[in-house]
Scaffold this active site. Structure first.
Site, mmCIF file in Angstrom:
data_model
loop_
_atom_site.group_PDB
_atom_site.id
_atom_site.type_symbol
_atom_site.label_atom_id
_atom_site.label_comp_id
_atom_site.label_asym_id
_atom_site.label_seq_id
_atom_site.Cartn_x
_atom_site.Cartn_y
_atom_site.Cartn_z
ATOM 1 N N HIS A 36 40.639 58.903 39.406
ATOM 2 C CA HIS A 36 41.325 57.875 40.253
ATOM 3 C C HIS A 36 41.231 58.835 41.119
ATOM 4 C CE1 HIS A 36 43.075 53.672 42.537
ATOM 5 N NE2 HIS A 36 42.363 54.782 43.423
ATOM 6 N N ARG A 40 39.230 49.049 40.794
ATOM 7 C CA ARG A 40 40.880 48.601 39.991
ATOM 8 C C ARG A 40 40.556 48.472 38.748
ATOM 9 N NH1 ARG A 40 42.320 50.879 43.903
ATOM 10 N NH2 ARG A 40 43.393 50.480 45.724
HETATM 11 P P1 NDP Z 1 36.904 45.375 51.524
HETATM 12 O O1 NDP Z 1 37.730 44.306 51.477
HETATM 13 O O2 NDP Z 1 36.064 46.024 52.333
HETATM 14 O O3 NDP Z 1 35.711 44.355 51.049
HETATM 15 C C1 NDP Z 1 36.154 43.993 49.978
HETATM 16 C C2 NDP Z 1 34.904 43.793 49.691
HETATM 17 O O4 NDP Z 1 34.566 42.744 48.240
HETATM 18 C C3 NDP Z 1 33.283 42.487 50.433
HETATM 19 O O5 NDP Z 1 32.333 42.370 50.784
HETATM 20 C C4 NDP Z 1 34.387 40.688 49.555
HETATM 21 O O6 NDP Z 1 33.022 39.634 50.253
HETATM 22 C C5 NDP Z 1 33.980 41.770 48.356
HETATM 23 N N1 NDP Z 1 34.717 40.427 47.566
HETATM 24 C C6 NDP Z 1 35.789 40.193 47.375
HETATM 25 N N2 NDP Z 1 36.646 39.260 46.432
HETATM 26 C C7 NDP Z 1 35.510 38.601 46.187
HETATM 27 C C8 NDP Z 1 34.667 37.950 45.296
HETATM 28 N N3 NDP Z 1 35.704 36.823 44.827
HETATM 29 N N4 NDP Z 1 33.414 37.703 44.945
HETATM 30 C C9 NDP Z 1 32.682 38.217 45.293
HETATM 31 N N5 NDP Z 1 33.325 38.967 46.734
HETATM 32 C C10 NDP Z 1 34.687 39.283 46.933
HETATM 33 O O7 NDP Z 1 37.048 46.455 50.673
HETATM 34 P P2 NDP Z 1 37.050 48.074 50.968
HETATM 35 O O8 NDP Z 1 35.066 47.802 50.447
HETATM 36 O O9 NDP Z 1 37.775 48.744 51.798
HETATM 37 O O10 NDP Z 1 37.559 48.328 49.497
HETATM 38 C C11 NDP Z 1 37.349 48.414 47.983
HETATM 39 C C12 NDP Z 1 38.657 48.338 47.082
HETATM 40 O O11 NDP Z 1 38.029 49.679 46.686
HETATM 41 C C13 NDP Z 1 39.386 48.695 47.658
HETATM 42 O O12 NDP Z 1 40.368 47.493 47.776
HETATM 43 C C14 NDP Z 1 40.139 49.467 46.288
HETATM 44 O O13 NDP Z 1 40.974 48.224 45.252
HETATM 45 C C15 NDP Z 1 39.334 50.335 45.353
HETATM 46 N N6 NDP Z 1 39.320 51.926 46.763
HETATM 47 C C16 NDP Z 1 39.171 52.319 45.604
HETATM 48 C C17 NDP Z 1 39.632 54.024 45.561
HETATM 49 C C18 NDP Z 1 39.383 55.315 44.571
HETATM 50 O O14 NDP Z 1 39.763 56.048 45.026
HETATM 51 N N7 NDP Z 1 39.003 54.856 42.767
HETATM 52 C C19 NDP Z 1 39.650 54.341 46.870
HETATM 53 C C20 NDP Z 1 39.553 53.650 47.854
HETATM 54 C C21 NDP Z 1 39.345 52.131 47.487
HETATM 55 P P3 NDP Z 1 32.984 39.298 51.574
HETATM 56 O O15 NDP Z 1 32.100 40.756 52.308
HETATM 57 O O16 NDP Z 1 31.739 38.250 51.504
HETATM 58 O O17 NDP Z 1 34.452 39.275 52.545
HETATM 59 C C1 OXD Z 2 42.879 53.224 47.913
HETATM 60 C C2 OXD Z 2 43.297 54.282 46.398
HETATM 61 O O1 OXD Z 2 42.927 51.953 47.908
HETATM 62 O O2 OXD Z 2 42.835 54.994 47.189
HETATM 63 O O3 OXD Z 2 42.736 53.785 48.505
HETATM 64 O O4 OXD Z 2 42.267 53.794 45.643
#
Ligand code: NDP
Ligand code: OXD
Length: 310
Positions: free
Chosen positions: A273, A225
């Site tokens: 994006h 983000r």
């Molecule tokens: P998940 O919820 O599966 O994974 C999140 C990960 O982040 C977990 O490993 C979690 O740790 C870690 N995390 C969260 N908070 C912290 C913290 N404070 N410190 C350290 N690690 C942390 O999310 P996804 O993998 O499905 O997606 C991630 C993000 O990607 C989405 O939220 C979205 O914003 C972005 N995205 C962007 C897209 C784009 O086109 N640019 C498309 C799709 C998604 P733990 O495993 O220990 O819980």
């Molecule tokens: C998502 C994105 O969160 O597209 O899936 O950013």
């Protein structure tokens, strides 16, 4: 009968209705603001702010995000406790993100930025090759997306490190966790990839302090983000040489204003994006499978912990 209310400014309801109808046999698909009887709405499919929408829908059981992130909904703590918030988990979305990450790691590893610069000046000059095993790729966030990217990069022989909130162990990458593991993780990272959800804890995490812990001449990829990144700190890190380049897919305000300094910076590889876009065909199938499972008493996939924010 599943009564679904669809609300999005950017997704086509007709396409979603057609696709969902293939998998949800008894579907009553409504498109906001044509809510019909608000008492009947059970599922909310949404991309964008919830605002006060829930106040008018007393029987919603689940909010299903049309993307992997749920930050677009607003404050999750304001959502009634009996409503499940579900993020999108879709192999197609995961594959797309890993492609974007691998593409940029290869671009930085193979000095694409430098060779393009040389080409523009007609300079024939070789730089010594570096093996992928010598490049340390650090992935912030080892969830659905981060884990897949880590596994695939490891299969290309990159030295992969990951950082998560909770401890975990994988055979394809070394894992650091929590605030206590952050500096060790950064100090060993040459290419930093951000795949974190946006929460109060991760807002602004890509800042001068973080960049200063990386070895000099590192690279950044932000596909999570825009609010994770302090833009001025990135520009400073690029001009000082702390960072050599950055691939940025997400911005605090999208579309990015035409006067933004990122546009003209040759060290920043921008995309609008598109790192991984929701594909309504595969996503509708995943969402329908989730609803069907739940209606049969099974578990939901992608349940968000509202107090953690992801
Ligand atoms: P998940 O919820 O599966 O994974 C999140 C990960 O982040 C977990 O490993 C979690 O740790 C870690 N995390 C969260 N908070 C912290 C913290 N404070 N410190 C350290 N690690 C942390 O999310 P996804 O993998 O499905 O997606 C991630 C993000 O990607 C989405 O939220 C979205 O914003 C972005 N995205 C962007 C897209 C784009 O086109 N640019 C498309 C799709 C998604 P733990 O495993 O220990 O819980
Ligand atoms: C998502 C994105 O969160 O597209 O899936 O950013």
């Amino acid at each position: 009968m599943a009564v679904v209310l669809f609300k999005s400014q950017t997704d086509d309801p007709t396409l979603w209705n057609t696709e969902l109808s293939r998998y949800l046999v008894h579907l009553d698909f409504r498109v906001w603001p044509a809510v019909g009887d608000p008492q009947e709405v059970e599922y909310l499919l949404i991309w964008g702010e919830l605002g006060d929408l829930l106040e008018t829908l007393p029987n919603v059981k689940a909010i299903l995000s049309l993307g992997a992130g749920v930050d677009h909904l607003g404050d999750l703590n304001k959502i009634r406790n009996n409503i499940s918030v579900i993020r999108l988990v879709d192999d197609d979305l995961t594959r797309g993100m890993s492609e974007y990450v691998i593409f940029n790691v290869l671009r930085f590893h193979r000095l694409d930025q430098l060779y393009r610069e040389q080409q523009s000046q007609r300079i024939w000059q070789e730089h010594p090759p570096v093996a992928s095993s010598e490049i340390r790729v650090g992935i912030m966030g080892l969830g659905i997306l981060g884990k897949d990217a880590a596994k695939k990069l490891s299969s290309l022989d990159y030295n992969v490190l990951g950082w998560s909130r909770e401890p975990k162990s994988f055979d394809f990458c070394s894992v650091f966790h929590g605030k206590e593991g952050f500096n060790d993780f950064l100090e060993q990272t040459n290419i930093l990839i951000c795949l974190l959800p946006l929460t109060a804890e991760t807002d602004g995490i890509l800042c001068a302090k973080t960049f200063s812990k990386l070895p000099v001449n590192s690279y950044l990829v932000n596909a999570a983000r825009g609010q994770h990144l302090i833009n001025a700190d990135l520009l400073d890190a690029l001009s000082s040489g702390q960072l050599l380049g950055a691939a940025i897919d997400v911005f605090p305000e999208e579309p990015l204003s035409t006067s933004h300094p990122f546009w003209g910076n040759t060290k920043i590889m921008m995309t609008p994006h598109v790192a991984s876009k929701t594909n309504y065909k595969t996503a509708a199938k995943c969402i329908a499978r989730n609803i069907n499972n739940w209606e049969r008493g099974g578990n939901l996939e992608g349940v968000v912990n509202s107090s953690r924010g992801y």
